[in-house]
Design an enzyme around this catalytic site. Sequence first.
Site, PDB file in Angstrom:
ATOM      1  N   PRO A 156      44.075 -57.005  -3.560  1.00 54.66           N
ATOM      2  CA  PRO A 156      44.566 -57.624  -4.638  1.00 54.66           C
ATOM      3  C   PRO A 156      45.566 -56.913  -5.312  1.00 54.66           C
ATOM      4  O   PRO A 156      45.396 -55.858  -5.902  1.00 54.66           O
ATOM      5  CB  PRO A 156      43.591 -58.007  -5.602  1.00 54.66           C
ATOM      6  CG  PRO A 156      42.641 -56.924  -5.496  1.00 54.66           C
ATOM      7  CD  PRO A 156      42.840 -56.386  -4.095  1.00 54.66           C
ATOM      8  N   GLU A 157      46.991 -57.254  -5.259  1.00 55.93           N
ATOM      9  CA  GLU A 157      47.965 -56.801  -6.128  1.00 55.93           C
ATOM     10  C   GLU A 157      48.069 -57.957  -7.195  1.00 55.93           C
ATOM     11  O   GLU A 157      47.348 -58.957  -7.110  1.00 55.93           O
ATOM     12  CB  GLU A 157      49.166 -56.551  -5.227  1.00 55.93           C
ATOM     13  CG  GLU A 157      49.004 -55.622  -4.262  1.00 55.93           C
ATOM     14  CD  GLU A 157      50.286 -55.275  -3.349  1.00 55.93           C
ATOM     15  OE1 GLU A 157      51.375 -55.169  -3.995  1.00 55.93           O
ATOM     16  OE2 GLU A 157      50.170 -54.829  -2.311  1.00 55.93           O
TER      17      GLU A 157
END
Length: 296
Positions: free
Chosen positions: A2-3
């Site tokens: 996850p960014e």
Amino acid sequence: MPELPEVETVRRGLAPVMEGARITRLELRRGDLRFPFPVDFSVRVDGQTIVSLGRRAKYLLIDLANGLTIIAHLGMSGSFRIEEGAAVDVPGDFHHPRSKDEKHDHVIFHLAAAGRALRVIYNDPRRFGFMELMARNDLDTYAAFRELGPEPTGNSLDADYLSRRFEGKSQPLKGALLDQKNIAGLGNIYVCEALWRSHLKPQRAAGTLVTADGKPKPELLALTTAIRDVIADAIAAGGSSLRDHIRTDGSLGYFQHSFSVYDREGTACSTPDCAGTVARIVQSGRSSFYCDRCQH
DNA sequence: CCTTGAACCTGGGCGC
DNA sequence: TGCGCCCAGGTTCAAG
């Protein structure tokens, strides 16, 4: 996974189900993730109504009616999914999970929403994720938030700010953009993509985008715009789904189909009229993808 | 101060 | 089928 765009996608997926719901029970299926869970985590959360879901950088924020906020970071492999109904059979049968993946279901929020029972399940094979609990009013004092740079969304990020941060730095752009103190929420994918969009190579020294009198060069203006655009585009696409990562409803984000360089080593550069090929190099142990022909 | 590299942990893919 | 190696979206801490 996850960014920032993926965490924002998670937030939007969970909000309709969690906001206004009551946590009937917080089930911790092990004592820690990357760090131990907060002291008395379940005790302080059980019975609380969820007021709203927020996000700061790559952190998901779950605000509770008692003034506490759950801070959740998904690390590299964390994901949430929603399941209807109360828990099914064999509770706590950790050693005989129904599926291979189920042994990595570490935290289960048992919820009651509008008379219905459902569960929000946090799964994290690599356990680089973690959860913290603190008073909403004290969030600014959270160590990881204190020195966090601006969000790359909206207009909060600008070239003058970046020129102040980059001035005199010999550090490669790759590292400077990954540094959460400079900008909050970028990771390996979106740094590679933003650099490609602005025709800057990841090895370029950050300080060379600033003039002698401390002003942003046109290249830095282009980079600033590229960062904002790529993040906005990725959020609109529901983030990127690589490998094991899926959205809260089980569907896939589709920004991965829009990658220009990330994970595309050896393919043709898609800059118009560029005959280059996407290359991969390693910087500080991380892969960087870029086109040696049109990125300078 | 600045930068790099290793560490944390599990699983998938590939070559042999 | 299995083994060994490399790779993976992040962050942090030690060492140069």
